[in-house]
Design an enzyme around this catalytic site. Structure first.
Site, PDB file in Angstrom:
ATOM      1  CB  CYS A 104      -0.857   0.130   1.418  1.00  0.00           C
ATOM      2  SG  CYS A 104      -2.003   1.327   1.249  1.00  0.00           S
ATOM      3  CG  HIS A 146      -5.542  -2.396  -1.744  1.00  0.00           C
ATOM      4  ND1 HIS A 146      -4.490  -2.914  -1.021  1.00  0.00           N
ATOM      5  CD2 HIS A 146      -5.299  -0.829  -1.623  1.00  0.00           C
ATOM      6  CE1 HIS A 146      -3.677  -1.666  -0.402  1.00  0.00           C
ATOM      7  NE2 HIS A 146      -4.257  -0.655  -0.844  1.00  0.00           N
ATOM      8  CD  GLU A 147      -6.288   1.497  -4.500  1.00  0.00           C
ATOM      9  OE1 GLU A 147      -6.504   2.391  -3.708  1.00  0.00           O
ATOM     10  OE2 GLU A 147      -5.174   1.083  -4.745  1.00  0.00           O
ATOM     11  CG  HIS A 150      -7.243   2.545   0.882  1.00  0.00           C
ATOM     12  ND1 HIS A 150      -6.648   2.421   1.830  1.00  0.00           N
ATOM     13  CD2 HIS A 150      -6.223   2.238  -0.114  1.00  0.00           C
ATOM     14  CE1 HIS A 150      -5.502   2.062   1.714  1.00  0.00           C
ATOM     15  NE2 HIS A 150      -5.358   2.112   0.607  1.00  0.00           N
TER      16      HIS A 150
HETATM   17 ZN    ZN Z   1      -3.488   1.307  -0.424  1.00  0.00          ZN
END
Ligand code: ZN
Length: 187
Positions: A104, A146-147, A150
Protein backbone atom coordinates in the site's frame (compact mmCIF):
# COMPACT_ATOMS: atom_id res chain seq x y z
CA UNK A 1 -10.99 1.32 -20.41
CA UNK A 2 -11.27 5.03 -19.85
CA UNK A 3 -8.61 7.71 -20.12
CA UNK A 4 -7.41 9.10 -16.83
CA UNK A 5 -7.41 12.88 -16.39
CA UNK A 6 -3.95 14.42 -16.79
CA UNK A 7 -2.36 17.65 -15.64
CA UNK A 8 -2.70 17.07 -11.91
CA UNK A 9 -0.26 17.94 -9.16
CA UNK A 10 1.67 15.31 -7.23
CA UNK A 11 0.57 15.41 -3.59
CA UNK A 12 2.04 13.95 -0.43
CA UNK A 13 0.57 10.52 0.34
CA UNK A 14 -1.35 10.19 3.59
CA UNK A 15 -0.08 7.37 5.81
CA UNK A 16 -1.86 4.74 7.86
CA UNK A 17 -2.63 6.14 11.30
CA UNK A 18 -4.11 9.40 9.98
CA UNK A 19 -7.84 9.44 10.88
CA UNK A 20 -8.95 9.95 7.23
CA UNK A 21 -7.52 6.49 6.43
CA UNK A 22 -9.58 4.67 9.04
CA UNK A 23 -13.15 5.89 8.63
CA UNK A 24 -15.57 5.60 5.72
CA UNK A 25 -15.33 8.38 3.14
CA UNK A 26 -18.30 10.51 2.05
CA UNK A 27 -20.25 9.65 -1.11
CA UNK A 28 -19.48 11.76 -4.17
CA UNK A 29 -22.55 13.86 -5.03
CA UNK A 30 -21.08 16.62 -7.24
CA UNK A 31 -19.42 15.59 -10.50
CA UNK A 32 -17.85 18.98 -11.03
CA UNK A 33 -14.54 20.70 -11.78
CA UNK A 34 -13.47 20.31 -8.16
CA UNK A 35 -13.85 16.51 -8.41
CA UNK A 36 -11.99 16.42 -11.74
CA UNK A 37 -9.14 18.45 -10.20
CA UNK A 38 -8.93 16.09 -7.21
CA UNK A 39 -8.91 13.04 -9.51
CA UNK A 40 -6.18 14.56 -11.72
CA UNK A 41 -4.04 15.04 -8.59
CA UNK A 42 -4.73 11.42 -7.57
CA UNK A 43 -3.59 10.20 -11.00
CA UNK A 44 -0.39 12.30 -10.91
CA UNK A 45 0.36 11.07 -7.39
CA UNK A 46 -0.30 7.41 -8.25
CA UNK A 47 2.15 7.55 -11.16
CA UNK A 48 4.78 9.50 -9.17
CA UNK A 49 4.64 6.81 -6.49
CA UNK A 50 4.63 4.03 -9.10
CA UNK A 51 1.42 2.57 -7.69
CA UNK A 52 -1.34 0.69 -9.52
CA UNK A 53 -4.20 2.42 -7.71
CA UNK A 54 -4.96 5.30 -5.35
CA UNK A 55 -7.94 6.24 -3.21
CA UNK A 56 -8.88 9.87 -2.46
CA UNK A 57 -8.20 9.54 1.27
CA UNK A 58 -4.62 8.61 0.39
CA UNK A 59 -4.12 12.28 -0.48
CA UNK A 60 -6.21 13.42 2.46
CA UNK A 61 -9.62 13.84 0.77
CA UNK A 62 -12.37 11.88 2.53
CA UNK A 63 -14.40 11.32 -0.63
CA UNK A 64 -15.46 8.01 -2.21
CA UNK A 65 -13.41 7.94 -5.39
CA UNK A 66 -10.44 5.88 -6.52
CA UNK A 67 -8.29 5.63 -9.65
CA UNK A 68 -6.32 2.71 -11.04
CA UNK A 69 -3.91 1.74 -13.81
CA UNK A 70 -3.29 -1.92 -13.20
CA UNK A 71 -2.50 -5.11 -15.12
CA UNK A 72 -4.78 -8.14 -15.00
CA UNK A 73 -3.61 -11.77 -14.92
CA UNK A 74 -2.78 -11.63 -18.65
CA UNK A 75 -0.71 -8.46 -18.25
CA UNK A 76 -3.28 -6.20 -19.92
CA UNK A 77 -3.44 -2.77 -18.29
CA UNK A 78 -6.81 -1.39 -17.26
CA UNK A 79 -7.39 2.21 -16.20
CA UNK A 80 -10.38 3.87 -14.62
CA UNK A 81 -11.98 6.25 -12.14
CA UNK A 82 -14.72 4.92 -9.84
CA UNK A 83 -16.87 6.99 -7.49
CA UNK A 84 -19.08 5.42 -4.80
CA UNK A 85 -17.91 1.86 -5.57
CA UNK A 86 -19.55 -1.39 -4.57
CA UNK A 87 -17.50 -4.56 -4.95
CA UNK A 88 -18.77 -7.99 -5.87
CA UNK A 89 -16.57 -11.03 -5.37
CA UNK A 90 -17.33 -14.68 -6.16
CA UNK A 91 -19.03 -16.73 -3.46
CA UNK A 92 -19.52 -20.45 -2.87
CA UNK A 93 -17.85 -22.79 -5.35
CA UNK A 94 -16.62 -19.92 -7.51
CA UNK A 95 -14.73 -18.38 -4.62
CA UNK A 96 -10.98 -18.94 -5.11
CA UNK A 97 -8.49 -17.14 -2.90
CA UNK A 98 -5.13 -15.79 -4.09
CA UNK A 99 -2.49 -15.42 -1.42
CA UNK A 100 -0.19 -13.09 -3.35
CA UNK A 101 1.76 -10.27 -1.80
CA UNK A 102 0.03 -6.96 -1.25
CA UNK A 103 1.38 -3.51 -0.51
CA UNK A 104 0.00 0.00 0.00
CA UNK A 105 1.34 3.44 -0.93
CA UNK A 106 0.19 4.61 2.50
CA UNK A 107 2.59 2.13 4.13
CA UNK A 108 5.22 2.38 1.42
CA UNK A 109 7.74 -0.30 0.54
CA UNK A 110 6.43 -3.23 2.56
CA UNK A 111 4.64 -6.25 1.12
CA UNK A 112 3.08 -9.29 2.73
CA UNK A 113 0.78 -12.10 1.55
CA UNK A 114 -2.91 -11.22 1.82
CA UNK A 115 -5.77 -13.52 0.82
CA UNK A 116 -8.16 -12.01 -1.73
CA UNK A 117 -10.59 -13.53 -4.20
CA UNK A 118 -8.94 -14.10 -7.58
CA UNK A 119 -11.57 -12.09 -9.42
CA UNK A 120 -13.69 -9.08 -8.55
CA UNK A 121 -16.15 -6.68 -10.08
CA UNK A 122 -16.65 -3.08 -9.05
CA UNK A 123 -19.63 -0.93 -9.91
CA UNK A 124 -19.92 2.78 -9.38
CA UNK A 125 -20.12 6.12 -11.12
CA UNK A 126 -17.57 7.70 -13.45
CA UNK A 127 -16.22 11.27 -13.40
CA UNK A 128 -19.17 12.46 -15.48
CA UNK A 129 -21.84 10.99 -13.22
CA UNK A 130 -22.56 7.97 -15.42
CA UNK A 131 -22.74 4.36 -14.23
CA UNK A 132 -19.51 2.43 -14.75
CA UNK A 133 -18.15 -1.01 -13.92
CA UNK A 134 -14.91 -2.94 -14.13
CA UNK A 135 -14.14 -6.60 -13.63
CA UNK A 136 -10.82 -8.35 -13.52
CA UNK A 137 -8.51 -11.04 -12.25
CA UNK A 138 -4.90 -11.17 -11.10
CA UNK A 139 -3.46 -7.98 -9.64
CA UNK A 140 -6.44 -6.02 -10.98
CA UNK A 141 -8.86 -8.04 -8.81
CA UNK A 142 -6.65 -7.35 -5.80
CA UNK A 143 -6.36 -3.65 -6.67
CA UNK A 144 -10.12 -3.11 -7.07
CA UNK A 145 -10.77 -4.73 -3.67
CA UNK A 146 -7.89 -2.84 -2.00
CA UNK A 147 -8.97 0.60 -3.27
CA UNK A 148 -12.66 0.09 -2.48
CA UNK A 149 -11.60 -1.02 1.02
CA UNK A 150 -9.74 2.30 1.48
CA UNK A 151 -12.96 4.23 0.83
CA UNK A 152 -14.65 2.19 3.57
CA UNK A 153 -11.82 3.09 5.97
CA UNK A 154 -10.22 -0.36 5.75
CA UNK A 155 -6.48 -0.85 5.20
CA UNK A 156 -5.16 -4.26 4.22
CA UNK A 157 -3.50 -4.78 7.61
CA UNK A 158 -7.08 -5.03 8.92
CA UNK A 159 -7.43 -8.21 6.83
CA UNK A 160 -4.21 -9.86 8.09
CA UNK A 161 -3.41 -12.21 10.95
CA UNK A 162 -1.60 -10.65 13.92
CA UNK A 163 1.56 -12.41 12.83
CA UNK A 164 1.42 -11.17 9.22
CA UNK A 165 0.60 -7.67 10.43
CA UNK A 166 3.67 -7.64 12.69
CA UNK A 167 5.85 -8.77 9.79
CA UNK A 168 4.40 -6.01 7.61
CA UNK A 169 5.01 -3.24 10.16
CA UNK A 170 8.53 -4.48 10.83
CA UNK A 171 9.32 -4.38 7.10
CA UNK A 172 7.77 -0.90 6.74
CA UNK A 173 9.83 0.41 9.67
CA UNK A 174 13.00 -0.99 8.09
CA UNK A 175 12.25 0.80 4.81
CA UNK A 176 10.92 4.07 6.27
CA UNK A 177 14.12 5.97 5.48
CA UNK A 178 13.42 5.50 1.75
CA UNK A 179 10.02 7.20 2.07
CA UNK A 180 10.46 10.50 3.95
CA UNK A 181 7.46 12.63 4.98
CA UNK A 182 5.96 14.27 1.91
CA UNK A 183 6.79 11.32 -0.36
CA UNK A 184 6.45 11.21 -3.35
CA UNK A 185 6.58 15.03 -3.64
CA UNK A 186 10.02 15.02 -2.02
CA UNK A 187 11.61 13.04 -4.82
ZN1 ZN B 1 -3.55 1.19 -0.23
Amino acid sequence: MSALPAGGTVRAITRWGEPVMHKPCREVTSFDAELRSLVADMVATMYAAEGVGLAANQIGAGLKVFVFDCPDADGHHHTGVVCNPTVRVPVGRDRVLDDDEEGCLSLPGAFVACARTDSAEVRGIDLHGRPTSYAGDGLLARCLQHEADHLDGIVFADRLSTRARKKLYKEAARLAVDFPPGWPTSR
